[in-house]
Write an enzyme that holds these catalytic residues in place. Structure first.
Site, PDB file in Angstrom:
ATOM      1  CD  GLU A 249     -19.631 -18.122  19.211  1.00 51.53           C
ATOM      2  OE1 GLU A 249     -20.732 -18.542  18.360  1.00 51.53           O
ATOM      3  OE2 GLU A 249     -19.366 -17.148  19.895  1.00 51.53           O
ATOM      4  CG  HIS A 275      -9.204  -8.888  48.035  1.00 50.98           C
ATOM      5  ND1 HIS A 275      -8.516  -8.926  49.440  1.00 50.98           N
ATOM      6  CD2 HIS A 275      -8.812  -8.075  47.497  1.00 50.98           C
ATOM      7  CE1 HIS A 275      -7.766  -7.712  49.480  1.00 50.98           C
ATOM      8  NE2 HIS A 275      -7.997  -7.176  48.334  1.00 50.98           N
ATOM      9  CE  LYS A 391     -27.181 -18.366  17.002  1.00 47.60           C
ATOM     10  NZ  LYS A 391     -26.331 -17.957  15.864  1.00 47.60           N
TER      11      LYS A 391
END
Length: 401
Positions: A249, A275, A391
């Site tokens: 961000e 792995h 938003k």
């Protein structure tokens, strides 16, 4: 003749440091290491509830969770700490079913005071239990709508300073208050952060490390634009999540030349990801740097017992090895396998032990590293316009549903 370019001249370490020193006058997170903690500790000492539920999202919870996750199994904590940070209904319901809500302090955290996720969850809590000044604490900016609500209901409030961004707020009331309430030593946290502050601003060891690492990341960003943090302890899972937010961000921005910049954070846990993701590091594209984080002292003497397993005698060399030694040898093997290739930038951070100072030092160093990278990249580390647009769209959709 007209001339345009999409690159910037290399800025010197001294120029970057000078800019950081100037920035320290108006960006608040730098100086949180100097704050007085008495008010936090006084409030914490008066909390009677057994459970503490933090309601927030992103910067309001990730830093606190990182520290709590790192310390919770090594400290004799006095209370249980929970986090409600998603609007996933299954997550909300399952967490709340496991908590005695009548023996809970609700800590509502929102810098703006109007965070949709936080207010939504808080509304739901209201429907389950009586919310009042005896069981609710609010942490927000003092001129926010949430602060108005708290004052109207005579609830205790603590301030998030306007010049402290959410993702840089862990050493403010956002992190220190919940952690103090459950029994974590917040003075030791600030002490660890201040050690890094002092070292960096006196141009000592941390200055050299942060500057060198930031310069490498930025000057090679077009080749190695993915930064992998490979943490060899499950205790650091919260730190990885916090790192991903502060890195992504803060550094995914448009620079002064209107050029899109960004360094992509990846947080993985060893030995689990040996792995899986290690294969991509070793034989995949050379577009990743790797930072391995080790813990020197796990505060555990748990050993692999000397147990005979039929058909597995060739693995008897594992007998009597401490698990802490095993995981660090796994880390060392990963480091060696990367370094042997000579074409993957790799550095190693070794945390001395599991305590407040260790995790705070690590997190404050990464805050500084983020800010220094932003200066090298000619971007603003502290805004997030790309998030704000989402938003706005969300609120429009909800209002017009």
């Amino acid at each position: 003749m007209k001339y345009q370019n999409n690159f910037n001249p290399t800025i010197s370490d001294e120029d970057v440091f000078s800019e950081i020193v100037k920035e320290k006058e108006y960006i608040g997170y730098y100086n949180l290491v100097h704050q007085e903690t008495t008010a936090f500790k006084d409030y914490a000492s008066g909390v009677k509830q057994s459970n503490v539920v933090v309601i927030g999202i992103g910067g309001s919870t990730l830093g606190t969770y990182a520290i709590y996750k790192f310390l919770k199994y090594s400290k004799k904590l006095t209370k249980n700490l929970y986090f409600l940070e998603t609007t996933d209904p299954i997550d909300i319901k399952s967490k709340l079913e496991a908590i005695n809500l009548n023996d809970t302090l609700f800590v509502v955290i929102s810098k703006s005071g109007t965070t949709v996720e936080t207010v939504s969850i808080f509304k739901y809590i209201h429907s389950l239990v009586k919310i009042d000044k005896n069981n609710t604490l609010v942490i927000t900016e003092f001129d926010s709508k949430l602060n108005e609500y708290a004052k109207a209901n005579d609830m205790k409030t603590f301030e998030i300073p306007k010049n402290v961004g959410g993702r840089f707020s862990v050493f403010s009331a956002v992190g220190l208050l919940p952690l103090a309430i459950v029994g974590i030593d917040i003075d030791e946290l600030l002490g660890g952060a201040k050690e890094v502050y002092d070292s960096f601003f006196s141009k000592s060891v941390d200055y050299d490390g942060v500057m060198k690492k930031a310069r490498l990341f930025v000057e090679y960003k077009n080749s190695f634009n993915i930064n992998v943090v490979f943490s060899y302890s499950s205790r650091l899972e919260g730190f990885n999540k916090w790192y991903i937010q502060i890195w992504g961000e803060s550094l995914g921005k448009v620079d002064i030349n209107s050029t899109r910049q960004g360094l992509t954070p990846v947080g993985i846990i060893g030995p689990i990801d040996q792995h899986s993701f290690l294969q991509l590091i070793i034989e995949g594209r050379r577009d990743k740097t790797v930072t391995v984080i080790k813990v020197d002292d796990f505060h555990s003497d748990l050993k692999i017992p000397q147990v005979e397993l039929e058909g597995l005698g060739e693995l008897d060399y594992l007998d009597n090895i401490e698990f802490s030694s095993l995981i660090n040898k796994q880390a060392d093997a990963t480091i060696a396998s990367i370094n042997n290739l000579n074409d993957i930038p790799c550095d190693v951070i070794t945390i001395d032990t599991v305590n407040e100072r260790s995790i705070a030092s690590l997190m404050y160093e990464y805050e500084l590293l983020t800010s220094v990278c932003a200066k090298f990249m000619y971007i603003n580390a502290y805004d997030q316009p790309g998030v704000e647009s989402g938003k706005i769209i969300l609120k429009d959709k909800l209002k017009n549903r």
